[in-house]
Design a protein around this motif. Structure first.
Motif, short mmCIF file in Angstrom:
data_model
loop_
_atom_site.label_atom_id
_atom_site.label_comp_id
_atom_site.label_asym_id
_atom_site.label_seq_id
_atom_site.Cartn_x
_atom_site.Cartn_y
_atom_site.Cartn_z
N THR A 385 0.84 -1.19 0.00
CA THR A 385 0.00 0.00 0.00
C THR A 385 0.88 1.25 0.00
O THR A 385 1.78 1.40 0.83
CB THR A 385 -0.92 0.02 1.23
N ARG A 386 0.62 2.14 -0.94
CA ARG A 386 1.38 3.38 -1.05
C ARG A 386 0.50 4.55 -0.61
O ARG A 386 -0.68 4.61 -0.96
CB ARG A 386 1.85 3.59 -2.50
N PHE A 387 1.08 5.45 0.15
CA PHE A 387 0.30 6.55 0.68
C PHE A 387 1.17 7.77 0.88
O PHE A 387 2.40 7.69 0.95
CB PHE A 387 -0.39 6.16 1.99
N LYS A 388 0.51 8.92 0.95
CA LYS A 388 1.17 10.20 1.25
C LYS A 388 0.55 10.77 2.53
O LYS A 388 -0.51 10.33 2.96
CB LYS A 388 1.02 11.18 0.10
N MET A 389 1.20 11.75 3.07
CA MET A 389 0.68 12.42 4.26
C MET A 389 0.01 13.73 3.86
O MET A 389 0.52 14.49 3.04
CB MET A 389 1.79 12.69 5.27
N GLU A 390 -1.15 13.97 4.43
CA GLU A 390 -1.83 15.26 4.25
C GLU A 390 -1.83 15.99 5.58
O GLU A 390 -2.20 15.43 6.61
CB GLU A 390 -3.27 15.05 3.79
N VAL A 391 -1.42 17.24 5.54
CA VAL A 391 -1.43 18.09 6.72
C VAL A 391 -2.27 19.31 6.43
O VAL A 391 -2.06 20.01 5.42
CB VAL A 391 0.00 18.50 7.14
N GLN A 392 -3.23 19.57 7.28
CA GLN A 392 -4.02 20.80 7.21
C GLN A 392 -3.59 21.66 8.39
O GLN A 392 -3.94 21.38 9.54
CB GLN A 392 -5.52 20.51 7.28
N ASN A 393 -2.80 22.70 8.14
CA ASN A 393 -2.32 23.54 9.23
C ASN A 393 -2.85 24.96 9.12
O ASN A 393 -3.00 25.49 8.02
CB ASN A 393 -0.79 23.55 9.29
N THR A 394 -3.14 25.54 10.25
CA THR A 394 -3.63 26.92 10.31
C THR A 394 -2.57 27.87 10.83
O THR A 394 -2.75 29.09 10.79
CB THR A 394 -4.88 27.02 11.19
N GLY A 434 -2.64 25.66 4.84
CA GLY A 434 -3.71 25.05 4.05
C GLY A 434 -3.59 23.54 4.09
O GLY A 434 -2.97 22.97 4.99
N TYR A 435 -4.18 22.87 3.10
CA TYR A 435 -4.08 21.42 2.96
C TYR A 435 -2.86 21.10 2.09
O TYR A 435 -2.77 21.56 0.95
CB TYR A 435 -5.33 20.84 2.29
N ARG A 436 -1.97 20.30 2.62
CA ARG A 436 -0.74 19.95 1.89
C ARG A 436 -0.62 18.44 1.82
O ARG A 436 -0.69 17.75 2.85
CB ARG A 436 0.45 20.57 2.63
N LEU A 437 -0.42 17.90 0.61
CA LEU A 437 -0.24 16.47 0.40
C LEU A 437 1.20 16.25 -0.05
O LEU A 437 1.62 16.76 -1.09
CB LEU A 437 -1.21 15.96 -0.67
#
Length: 528
Positions: A385-394, A434-437
């Motif tokens: 399984t391949r995945f990335k990290m998403e960070v939503q920072n304010t 914002g949302y970062r992948l």
């Protein structure tokens, strides 16, 4: 490495730089033209300011061989002298590749909407003129970009705080005062900052004044950092990344190929329209400038660019370049990180949501809270399984990822170091919120070893030495990876941070103002 980083499939049209190029960037009424103009920057670079007579003889021979013998040698010499004296911006793949790649926001209008138009002109100083010195890199970086960045952050009048191009240029000049590289300018502004123009006046006839006596003053005005705005580790400039910086009050310094139509022909004009030989880029030279805005409606979509050739060029020293033309002629783009919201790190809160996005399904790998700052997968994932990290920072922050090795030690997953690299191509700084992948160009992958893997996610208010931290985790006491991570971060990690699960399977992390400098979570992956 149970969870390892692997390369994403690469677009064959996006390759790393593998050749060198350069050019001039000074202002002048007679710019490069025809086949000769294309040869002159190369010849000038080879001669490095020496043997100008031989250079002119070679240039004349080339000119006549190219079938342009209707120009007399005097005119040819004048053209060569003009280019020679005004060389200002050089492009070097080696220099550009030193910069970390900006980890941009997701290109999703729902998650990361961008304004249709942004302009930082109100933060820009009065347009100046670099004159006869090839210092366009310093003018675009210090006089324009650093002034705009500081004015936007502090709300001071730009003309009252305008930064000196000479202070910067005299640090980064190439041999014979023949211009410089933007990468060198960024490094110098991060190390030695900038000083006001009033304290270090600009002179276009002298680049030998030693600026080191001003370093103590300049270092109180350093930039926070910078990144290259490309599609991963490729030569393709990312238009959206430029817009994201501008929308975050952060200007962008660019290097672009320009020709005669960009010089005298632009006097009083609002839009640059490539003409004549521009399409083949024959006779063009390099020039550094600063992007201060964009408008998706104006001229079908264009960037607002501030030049250093005085107020008569363009409209008050500013002109527009359509996105398509920009992509054709731009060679590099550097985004300067927005200044932190507070100089006091402790006063910056930490608040973000972290998700792991499955590459195949585009859905979050659902996580649930365990004890303290530990989480686990709701359902097991398949090996491979391949995945990335998403960070939503304010709020601005730095993101680091570590993993547990099979022998119980620790290793760095992000910022990722490819084999043979000594410096990561990825930036850990999330200053544009914002949302970062991420990461761009790579994904995390679950391998076939064992049935449970662990990663640690560290969110910090300031930059960390991630290699040193990784060593601390590996040598820390503890029976579990979470114990070792928490032991290594003891005294730095927020004790009052709150961790929880979001309904969609993400992690919610929050640490209040005045709390410790970082927070960390450990995620366990069950595999089947």
């Amino acid at each position: 490495m149970p969870i390892r980083m692997t390369d994403d499939p690469q677009d064959q049209n996006q390759n790393d730089y593998n050749d060198d190029n350069g050019g001039g960037g000074g202002r002048g009424p007679s710019g490069p033209g025809g086949g000769l103009g294309a040869l002159l920057p190369l010849l000038l670079g080879l001669f490095k300011g020496k043997g100008i007579i031989l250079l002119l003889a070679l240039a004349a021979g080339a000119y006549f061989l190219l079938g342009r013998g209707n120009c007399n040698l005097g005119e040819l010499a004048q053209q060569a002298q003009t280019l020679f004296s005004k060389s200002g911006y050089s492009f070097s793949p080696d220099q550009f590749n030193k910069a970390s790649v900006y980890e941009g926001l997701e290109d999703d209008a729902n998650k990361n909407p961008l304004p249709e138009a942004v302009s930082l002109r109100r933060f820009a100083p009065a347009r100046g003129d670099q004159g006869q010195q090839g210092s366009c890199v310093a003018w675009s970086s210090a006089y324009a970009a650093q002034t705009i960045l500081t004015s936007a952050a502090t709300h001071q009048e730009p003309d009252q705080i305008v930064f000196s191009p000479s202070y910067l240029y005299n640090q980064i000049k190439l041999d014979g005062c023949q211009g410089s590289y933007i990468q060198l300018a960024m490094e110098a502004m991060q190390k030695n900052g900038g000083v006001p123009l009033s304290q270090y006046p600009y002179r276009d006839d002298d680049c030998n004044r030693d600026p080191s006596g001003q370093f103590s003053n300049g270092r109180s005005n350093t930039i926070h950092g910078f990144t290259r705005l490309t599609n991963g580790n490729t030569q393709s400039i990312n238009i959206r990344s430029i817009k994201e910086h501008l929308a975050g009050d952060a200007p962008v310094v660019i290097g672009m190929m320009v020709g005669q139509s960009f010089m005298q022909d632009m006097m009083g004009k609002e839009l640059w329209t490539p003409q004549g030989m521009d399409a083949s880029q024959v006779g063009m030279g390099g020039h550094a400038m600063c992007i201060i805005g964009y408008d998706d409606r104006k001229f079908g979509g264009a960037f607002e660019i501030m030049n250093s050739w005085g107020g008569n060029w363009g409209k008050d020293g500013i002109a527009w370049v359509r996105y398509g033309d920009f992509k054709t002629y731009a060679r590099e783009a550097y985004g300067i990180d927005p200044l932190p919201q507070s100089a006091n790190v402790a006063a910056i809160p930490l608040e973000c949501k972290i998700g792991l996005v499955n590459n195949e399904t585009k859905q979050y790998i659902r996580l649930r809270a365990e004890n303290g700052n530990s989480f686990s997968t709701v359902t097991p994932i398949r090996p491979g399984t391949r995945f990335k990290m998403e960070v939503q920072n304010t709020t601005e922050c730095y993101i680091y990822i570590f993993g547990q090795e099979q022998d119980g030690s620790s290793y760095v997953l992000f910022p990722y170091l490819a084999q043979g690299q000594t410096k990561s191509k990825h930036s850990a700084y999330c200053g544009i919120t914002g949302y970062r992948l991420f990461p761009k160009g790579q994904s995390m992958e679950a391998d076939t070893i064992g049935n449970r893997d662990y990663i640690a996610i560290v969110v910090s208010k300031k930059e960390l030495d991630y290699n040193a931290l990784n060593k601390s985790i590996a040598s820390a006491p503890g029976s579990t990876y979470a114990d070792k991570v928490n032991a290594a971060l003891q005294g730095k990690q927020s004790r009052a941070a709150r961790y929880g699960s979001v309904a969609d399977g993400r992690i919610a992390l929050q640490a209040a103002e005045g709390d410790a400098e970082l927070a960390a979570t450990v995620v366990a992956f069950d595999k089947q």
